[in-house]
Enzyme design. Structure first.
Site, PDB file in Angstrom:
ATOM      1  N   PRO A   2     -10.303   2.634  -6.986  1.00 51.46           N
ATOM      2  CA  PRO A   2      -9.075   3.181  -6.391  1.00 51.46           C
ATOM      3  C   PRO A   2      -9.362   3.683  -4.966  1.00 51.46           C
ATOM      4  CG  PRO A   2      -9.613   4.274  -8.478  1.00 51.46           C
ATOM      5  CD  PRO A   2     -10.789   3.430  -8.096  1.00 51.46           C
ATOM      6  N   GLU A   3      -8.565   3.253  -4.007  1.00 50.79           N
ATOM      7  CA  GLU A   3      -8.689   3.704  -2.622  1.00 50.79           C
ATOM      8  C   GLU A   3      -7.514   4.633  -2.320  1.00 50.79           C
ATOM      9  OE1 GLU A   3      -9.485   0.434   0.103  1.00 50.79           O
ATOM     10  OE2 GLU A   3     -10.164  -0.824  -1.542  1.00 50.79           O
ATOM     11  N   LYS A  55      -9.995   9.918  -1.100  1.00 50.40           N
ATOM     12  CA  LYS A  55      -9.800   9.424  -2.470  1.00 50.40           C
ATOM     13  C   LYS A  55      -9.898  10.543  -3.495  1.00 50.40           C
ATOM     14  CE  LYS A  55     -12.427   5.365  -0.985  1.00 50.40           C
ATOM     15  NZ  LYS A  55     -13.670   4.606  -1.225  1.00 50.40           N
ATOM     16  N   ARG A 254     -20.705  -6.241  -0.751  1.00 51.04           N
ATOM     17  CA  ARG A 254     -19.257  -6.182  -0.995  1.00 51.04           C
ATOM     18  C   ARG A 254     -18.576  -7.415  -0.412  1.00 51.04           C
ATOM     19  NH1 ARG A 254     -17.759  -0.059  -1.131  1.00 51.04           N
ATOM     20  NH2 ARG A 254     -19.684   0.787  -0.328  1.00 51.04           N
TER      21      ARG A 254
END
Ligand SMILES: [Zn+2]
Length: 267
Positions: A2-3, A55, A254
């Protein structure tokens, strides 16, 4: 993971449901999720507000705050069923909030309000609401940073809230190659990055966040986000702008998507 837009979407749902309710009791069941807590006050009283930086969510009570960081796979679930991944239970007057986390990189941290300020001071300015002063702070750090701009934007100490999906989007819209060295970026590049950061995050919040095909991001009342249908480059094959094939590379393991025509390596 979750960002900022996902955490903000979660915050808005919980704000509407839980504010002004008394927290009657709570349990944190997992030692890892509980790793930062020395004490667990019994009566926290009425939930006054839910705020967010980057976050991290802060549930504010009169004397204490509860911080939630969702890590890689954390989820806040309102009135759902307890399962083997439920590590925290918060019993409000009318609702039960569950903290579920399969990979357990997240945490629940309870602090006195006096100490709570330090929690947010440790991370850079919130990327949704960058003031002129915040931008000056970011630029000062950027001018000294020899890392790639992608890693610079992901580092929560520089600015907070961005993760892999949205950094891909922001750098694409700004025409900057993710492997450009941060100190080489010009003022015009930063103007574009700041502008697109705001645009990308605002759009994602409007769409209630991004639920990828792994389906890990779910809102507290069970709905999925819609922003996955509005992404420009993340997980795409062809460039939105020039239709050239998108390259997928790894930056610090990533997934990183680049259009070599539209994104310039800044030297
Ligand atoms: Zn292109």
């Amino acid at each position: 993971m979750p960002e900022l837009p996902e955490v903000e979407s979660i915050r808005r749902v919980l704000q509407n449901s839980l504010i002004n309710q008394n927290l009657q009791k709570y349990k944190i069941l997992d030692n890892r999720i509980n790793r930062f807590n020395n004490t667990k006050p019994r009566n926290l009283g009425t939930l006054l507000d839910i705020s967010r930086k980057g976050k991290i969510l802060q549930f504010i009570f009169k004397k204490n705050s509860i911080f939630f960081h969702l890590g890689m796979s954390g989820r806040l679930d309102l009135n759902g069923l307890k399962n083997k991944h439920t590590h925290g239970l918060f019993f409000f007057e009318n609702d039960v909030l569950l903290y579920d986390d399969i990979r357990k990189f997240g945490y629940i941290k309870i602090l006195k309000n006096e100490q709570a300020k330090n929690q947010f001071a440790a991370i850079g300015p919130d990327s949704l609401s960058l003031t002129k002063k915040d931008k000056t702070y970011v630029l000062k750090k950027a001018n000294r940073s020899s890392t790639s701009v992608k890693n610079f934007l992901l580092n929560q100490k520089n600015l907070s809230g961005l993760g892999n999906i949205y950094v891909n989007e922001i750098l694409f819209l700004s025409g900057v190659h993710p492997l450009s060295k941060t100190f080489n970026l010009k003022d015009q590049n930063w103007n574009a990055i700041f502008l697109n950061t705001k645009k990308v995050l605002q759009k994602a919040i409007k769409n209630n966040g991004t639920t990828l095909s792994d389906m890990t991001y779910i809102l507290p009342q069970g709905a999925y986000g819609n922003n996955q249908n509005s992404l420009y480059i993340y997980a795409k094959d062809k460039c939105f702008s020039c239709t050239r094939k998108i390259d997928k590379i790894l930056v610090d393991s990533r997934a990183t998507y680049v259009c070599k025509k539209c994104q310039k390596q800044i030297n």
